[in-house]
Design an enzyme around this catalytic site. Sequence first.
Site, PDB file in Angstrom:
ATOM      1  N   ARG A  74       0.840  -1.213   0.000  1.00 57.48           N
ATOM      2  CA  ARG A  74       0.000   0.000   0.000  1.00 57.48           C
ATOM      3  C   ARG A  74       0.869   1.255   0.000  1.00 57.48           C
ATOM      4  O   ARG A  74       0.546   2.252  -0.640  1.00 57.48           O
ATOM      5  CB  ARG A  74      -0.954  -0.023   1.206  1.00 57.48           C
ATOM      6  CG  ARG A  74      -2.014   1.064   1.151  1.00 57.48           C
ATOM      7  CD  ARG A  74      -3.102   0.884   2.192  1.00 57.48           C
ATOM      8  NE  ARG A  74      -2.582   0.962   3.549  1.00 57.48           N
ATOM      9  CZ  ARG A  74      -3.298   0.719   4.647  1.00 57.48           C
ATOM     10  NH1 ARG A  74      -4.576   0.381   4.544  1.00 57.48           N
ATOM     11  NH2 ARG A  74      -2.758   0.803   5.845  1.00 57.48           N
ATOM     12  N   LYS A 171      -2.835   6.868   1.095  1.00 57.31           N
ATOM     13  CA  LYS A 171      -2.521   7.091   2.513  1.00 57.31           C
ATOM     14  C   LYS A 171      -1.452   8.170   2.587  1.00 57.31           C
ATOM     15  O   LYS A 171      -0.266   7.904   2.799  1.00 57.31           O
ATOM     16  CB  LYS A 171      -2.077   5.783   3.185  1.00 57.31           C
ATOM     17  CG  LYS A 171      -2.158   5.841   4.698  1.00 57.31           C
ATOM     18  CD  LYS A 171      -2.077   4.465   5.306  1.00 57.31           C
ATOM     19  CE  LYS A 171      -1.822   4.511   6.795  1.00 57.31           C
ATOM     20  NZ  LYS A 171      -2.904   5.062   7.605  1.00 57.31           N
ATOM     21  N   GLU A 204     -15.887   5.768   6.336  1.00 59.31           N
ATOM     22  CA  GLU A 204     -14.943   5.132   7.271  1.00 59.31           C
ATOM     23  C   GLU A 204     -14.691   6.047   8.458  1.00 59.31           C
ATOM     24  O   GLU A 204     -15.146   7.194   8.475  1.00 59.31           O
ATOM     25  CB  GLU A 204     -13.626   4.801   6.556  1.00 59.31           C
ATOM     26  CG  GLU A 204     -12.919   6.032   6.035  1.00 59.31           C
ATOM     27  CD  GLU A 204     -11.662   5.737   5.233  1.00 59.31           C
ATOM     28  OE1 GLU A 204     -11.094   4.647   5.349  1.00 59.31           O
ATOM     29  OE2 GLU A 204     -11.249   6.652   4.492  1.00 59.31           O
TER      30      GLU A 204
HETATM   31  C1  LIG Z   1      -8.296   6.379   6.652  1.00 60.63           C
HETATM   32  C2  LIG Z   1      -8.034   4.988   7.102  1.00 60.63           C
HETATM   33  N1  LIG Z   1      -8.961   4.038   6.862  1.00 60.63           N
HETATM   34  C3  LIG Z   1      -8.783   2.756   7.254  1.00 60.63           C
HETATM   35  C4  LIG Z   1      -7.631   2.374   7.917  1.00 60.63           C
HETATM   36  C5  LIG Z   1      -7.450   0.938   8.346  1.00 60.63           C
HETATM   37  O1  LIG Z   1      -6.388   0.365   7.640  1.00 60.63           O
HETATM   38  P1  LIG Z   1      -5.507  -0.809   8.253  1.00 60.63           P
HETATM   39  O2  LIG Z   1      -6.443  -1.912   8.553  1.00 60.63           O
HETATM   40  O3  LIG Z   1      -4.548  -1.137   7.178  1.00 60.63           O
HETATM   41  O4  LIG Z   1      -4.879  -0.275   9.485  1.00 60.63           O
HETATM   42  C6  LIG Z   1      -6.643   3.329   8.185  1.00 60.63           C
HETATM   43  C7  LIG Z   1      -5.443   2.927   8.888  1.00 60.63           C
HETATM   44  O5  LIG Z   1      -4.396   3.324   8.767  1.00 60.63           O
HETATM   45  C8  LIG Z   1      -6.839   4.674   7.755  1.00 60.63           C
HETATM   46  O6  LIG Z   1      -5.915   5.604   7.982  1.00 60.63           O
END
Ligand SMILES: Cc1ncc(COP(=O)(O)O)c(C=O)c1O
Length: 320
Positions: A74, A171, A204
């Site tokens: 990612r 991200k 989210e």
């Molecule tokens: C905006 C956002 N959504 C969802 C997630 C969940 O992702 P992960 O399961 O990879 O931690 C994160 C985590 O970093 C995030 O920053």
Amino acid sequence: MNEDQAVQRLKELPRPWAAEYLAMYSSQLGGIVTEPWLMSVPIDDHMVHRGDGVFEATKCVAGRIYQFRPHLDRLSRSAASIQLELPLSRNELEVLAVAVVRAGGEPDCMVRIYVSRGPGGFTTNPFECPKPGLYIVVSHLHSPPNKAYDLGVQIGISHVPSKSGFFASVKSCNYLPNVLLKREAAVKGWDFAIGLDEQGLIAEGSTENIGVVNRDGVLCLPLPVNILEGTTARRAQELAQGMLREGLLKGLEHRPISVSDLHEAAEVMLFGTTLDVLPVTRMEGEPLAGGKPGPVAKELLERVRKDILHNHAMSTPALV
Ligand SMILES: Cc1ncc(COP(=O)(O)O)c(C=O)c1O
């Protein structure tokens, strides 16, 4: 203030929170440090003043970094989306992250990797930065208390405008909407705030994904359009395949989720690196999903935790 005084001042600045920091690599220093006062980033790095950078947050449990590959995948995708070249090869990055974890010396820790546009001036122009920067920070790991899993947590629906489409999928270090979600939750006394997309559909949380088990026993996750696709939600879906086969779930799909779908849900849960799978049992002061954690969230949490501790194919070798 002369140079010696400035260095002395930096050393003595009270930073009680920095007791959390175990080790850091900085491409500015070209090495790893363990003294928190040395863990800083130059203000002319465009990551600082424009949010021009990408990052990942991974966790190391019992000495192994869980899902390190998917997190690095990612990171590479995020960097490529903003035309930011990773300063190291994938292998070099892995070796370096491992060295920082070892320098931190704690088998349970968070490992955050930041790739920045680099220092170069104060405009928005990324071309003024000759070289990307790299910072890797290892700190103590804090998971929610057992009580949160036993009783479930409270969410609220946020009115902070969410990131959408492209910007939600990267991200990046541009997390202002996420910060405002977290702030809103803190101010309103919720554990987590959930953002809506431009159509008013569930998107989210600040740093977590959401899922719903509907009355037909189908685990539904929002369409991967206006969210960051989580490594935890993805792995949970893979592990849920076993639950489908065993008849513990009737289906598994991505679909638009509305606020009324939340009200009518049999179960609601959050997914994230620090949370694993966390049941939601209240929304804005009212009980949700019967007001107590349901069987799917409990079973998924157990499967994810087993995966973290015992499925070594999903983790790095033991580092600490
Ligand atoms: C905006 C956002 N959504 C969802 C997630 C969940 O992702 P992960 O399961 O990879 O931690 C994160 C985590 O970093 C995030 O920053």
